[in-house]
Write an enzyme that holds these catalytic residues in place. Structure first.
Site, PDB file in Angstrom:
ATOM      1  CB  SER A 128      16.233 -12.954 -34.199  1.00  0.00           C
ATOM      2  OG  SER A 128      15.109 -12.590 -34.991  1.00  0.00           O
ATOM      3  CE  LYS A 182      14.951 -12.687 -30.845  1.00  0.00           C
ATOM      4  NZ  LYS A 182      14.108 -13.729 -30.458  1.00  0.00           N
ATOM      5  CG  HIS A 185      14.938  -8.719 -32.684  1.00  0.00           C
ATOM      6  ND1 HIS A 185      13.908  -9.640 -32.691  1.00  0.00           N
ATOM      7  CD2 HIS A 185      15.351  -8.625 -33.970  1.00  0.00           C
ATOM      8  CE1 HIS A 185      13.716 -10.081 -33.913  1.00  0.00           C
ATOM      9  NE2 HIS A 185      14.587  -9.489 -34.713  1.00  0.00           N
ATOM     10  CG  ASN A 186      11.510 -11.048 -29.811  1.00  0.00           C
ATOM     11  OD1 ASN A 186      12.441 -11.047 -30.606  1.00  0.00           O
ATOM     12  ND2 ASN A 186      10.949 -12.166 -29.387  1.00  0.00           N
ATOM     13  CD  GLU A 189       9.189 -10.549 -33.843  1.00  0.00           C
ATOM     14  OE1 GLU A 189      10.399 -10.848 -33.871  1.00  0.00           O
ATOM     15  OE2 GLU A 189       8.313 -11.345 -33.417  1.00  0.00           O
TER      16      GLU A 189
HETATM   17  C1  6PG Z   1      12.565 -14.157 -33.770  1.00  0.00           C
HETATM   18  C2  6PG Z   1      11.181 -14.071 -33.225  1.00  0.00           C
HETATM   19  C3  6PG Z   1      10.907 -15.260 -32.353  1.00  0.00           C
HETATM   20  C4  6PG Z   1       9.441 -15.503 -32.081  1.00  0.00           C
HETATM   21  C5  6PG Z   1       8.739 -14.345 -31.452  1.00  0.00           C
HETATM   22  C6  6PG Z   1       7.248 -14.485 -31.532  1.00  0.00           C
HETATM   23  O1  6PG Z   1      13.300 -13.225 -33.504  1.00  0.00           O
HETATM   24  O2  6PG Z   1      12.877 -15.136 -34.454  1.00  0.00           O
HETATM   25  O3  6PG Z   1      11.062 -12.925 -32.486  1.00  0.00           O
HETATM   26  O4  6PG Z   1      11.665 -15.119 -31.204  1.00  0.00           O
HETATM   27  O5  6PG Z   1       8.817 -15.857 -33.265  1.00  0.00           O
HETATM   28  O6  6PG Z   1       9.140 -14.326 -30.133  1.00  0.00           O
HETATM   29  O7  6PG Z   1       6.743 -13.834 -30.441  1.00  0.00           O
HETATM   30  P1  6PG Z   1       5.252 -13.828 -29.988  1.00  0.00           P
HETATM   31  O8  6PG Z   1       4.760 -15.219 -29.987  1.00  0.00           O
HETATM   32  O9  6PG Z   1       5.319 -13.228 -28.634  1.00  0.00           O
HETATM   33  O10 6PG Z   1       4.554 -12.977 -30.999  1.00  0.00           O
END
Ligand code: 6PG
Length: 475
Positions: A128, A182, A185-186, A189
């Site tokens: 990430s 991970k 984590h998303n 996010e």
């Molecule tokens: C990271 C982000 C990366 C990505 C996201 C965006 O940890 O660096 O999470 O993996 O930018 O997956 O996700 P979406 O396109 O689903 O919003």
């Protein structure tokens, strides 16, 4: 000398990961399906370290010391399988294949099984931090065997972000554990971003603040408990001016949030694990609603909202929203860590929850000051049933809860959607309730379907003869 590690797939993430390895003194072999990207990398950044350009996979494999370590950085799903299928026949027993993309952990488990049968090691590693992180230090969440991790550790811990001298890379656990974490984590996010968006929307529509004024509010928040990368970049996005209109950039962006799927996976998986991740679920649904143009067009300006305007004190409301945001965020993390714990139990991963907070402190998108608080909570009690009952969390929410309730009330009265704030508050109230109306649901289930119920005062399952004498029987 032969290369120590290889990267195949040189789109921006792969390219930056390769550069990061080279800049840290590792000899890196690089390959891309179309050679243009390989050439561009060497031409532009070849001086940054020792690169070996490989024209095809056999050449890539040939250039490596053994056991070989090959990082695949291509699109999740079929493209990853395609590379693995092409690569595997070229490898020897003991070689290590790393998938650093955003794979579904179930795919990672399947791939590891398949490679194990061939004497190969497969490591699904979550990475990430976007392009910037990949280049200067991402947060790395590797799964796979202890043996494979030991071979990769010196390189991965070195290229990862560091916070207070500690690397943001820790072996998460066997097989799919890294990609699971991970994915979570998303999911977090998504929840974080939804909560930030709700805070912005409320400040804009209840207080009538302008985008740059709200940017200042976020800048201010970033000096307190909320300090985090996402809060910081929110201020940046909100203060951006659009060149062609001269107005706020955020006003010219189409209000339809897209997703590549990791947030959705998180919610799907949590449903299967039976873990309520309502903050993340609302975040995913809010993105779906935003993109549902047909229904939004049918309803906008047609369905009535509240008649009157809600008036609140400016400074007091800003402070209330800050509390609502922080409390809801704590709920999202509590729910996220519950899901990690549940999966760890289900799959026997033995994940160290406190360590997960540690590797998210730097490099990744959800990096935040308060992750230290999570680490401390698990240090105090490794078997903490929920982050929300830890002393720090308990007190933070106790301080914020009245404000949080006011904000959810104002949002409803003003007709501003706040699904993240309100679902998180409902979760909090559900969690702390002495009695839940689930008792009534059990009663209904027993009446219409003889589904039986349990009693508070006796062991066993019971059924009431609803259509007969209404007497209770053992079920
Ligand atoms: C990271 C982000 C990366 C990505 C996201 C965006 O940890 O660096 O999470 O993996 O930018 O997956 O996700 P979406 O396109 O689903 O919003």
């Amino acid at each position: 000398a032969p290369a120590q590690i290889a990267v195949t797939g040189l789109a921006v993430m792969g390219r930056n990961l390769a550069r990061n390895l080279a800049r840290n003194g590792f000899r890196v072999a690089v390959h891309n399906r179309s050679q243009g990207r390989t050439d561009a990398l060497i031409e532009e950044f070849g001086h940054e370290g020792e690169f070996t350009a490989a024209a095809d996979l056999p050449a890539l494999v040939e250039s490596l010391e053994t056991p070989r370590k090959i990082i695949i950085m291509v699109k999740a799903g079929e493209p990853t399988d395609a590379v693995i299928d092409e690569l595997v026949p070229l490898l020897d027993e003991g070689d290590i294949v790393v998938d650093a993309g955003n794979a579904h952990f179930a795919d990672t488990r399947r791939r590891e099984d398949a490679l194990k049968a061939k004497g190969l090691h497969f490591v699904g590693a979550g990475v990430s931090g976007g392009e910037e992180g990949a280049l200067n230090g991402p947060s790395i969440m590797p799964g796979g065997s202890t043996f494979a991790y030991a071979a990769l550790e010196p390189m991965l811990t070195k290229i990862a972000a560091h916070v207070n001298g500690e690397s943001c890379c820790v072996h998460v656990g066997p097989d799919g554990a890294g990609h699971f974490v991970k994915m979570l984590h998303n999911g977090i996010e998504y929840a974080d971003m939804q909560l930030i968006a709700e805070a912005y929307d409320l400040l804009r529509h209840v207080l009538g603040l302008s985008a740059p004024e709200i940017a200042d509010v976020f800048r201010d928040w970033n000096s307190g408990d909320l300090e985090s990368f996402l809060i910081e970049i929110t201020a940046e996005v909100l203060s951006q001016v659009d060149e062609s209109t001269g107005g706020p950039f955020v006003d010219v962006v189409l209000d339809q949030a897209e997703q590549k799927g990791t947030g959705r996976w998180t919610v799907q998986v949590a449903l299967d694990l039976g873990i309520p991740v309502s903050g993340m679920a609302e975040a995913v649904f809010a993105r779906s609603l935003s993109g549902d143009v047909v229904r939004r067009e049918a309803a906008a300006g047609v369905l009535p909202g509240p008649a009157g305007k809600v008036s609140v004190d400016r400074d007091a409301f800003i402070e209330d929203v800050r509390h609502a945001l922080y409390s809801s965020k704590l709920v999202a993390y509590a729910q996220g860590f519950d899901a990690i714990r549940a999966a760890s139990e289900q799959y026997g991963w033995n994940i160290d929850l406190g360590a997960m907070a540690t590797i998210w402190r730097g490099g990744c998108i959800i990096r935040a000051r308060f992750l230290d608080r999570i680490k401390e909570a698990y240090d105090r009690d490794a078997n903490l049933p929920s982050l929300l009952v830890d002393d720090y969390f308990k007190e933070a929410v106790a301080n914020g809860q009245e404000a949080w309730r006011r904000v959810v009330g104002v949002a409803a009265a003003a007709g501003v959607p706040a699904p993240g704030f309100s679902a998180s508050l409902s979760y909090y109230d559900g969690l702390r309730a002495e009695r839940l109306p689930a008792a009534l649901i059990q009663g209904l289930r027993d009446l219409f379907g003889a589904h039986t119920y349990h009693r508070v005062d006796r062991e066993g399952a019971f059924h009431l003869d609803w259509s007969g004498d209404r007497k209770e029987h053992d079920a």
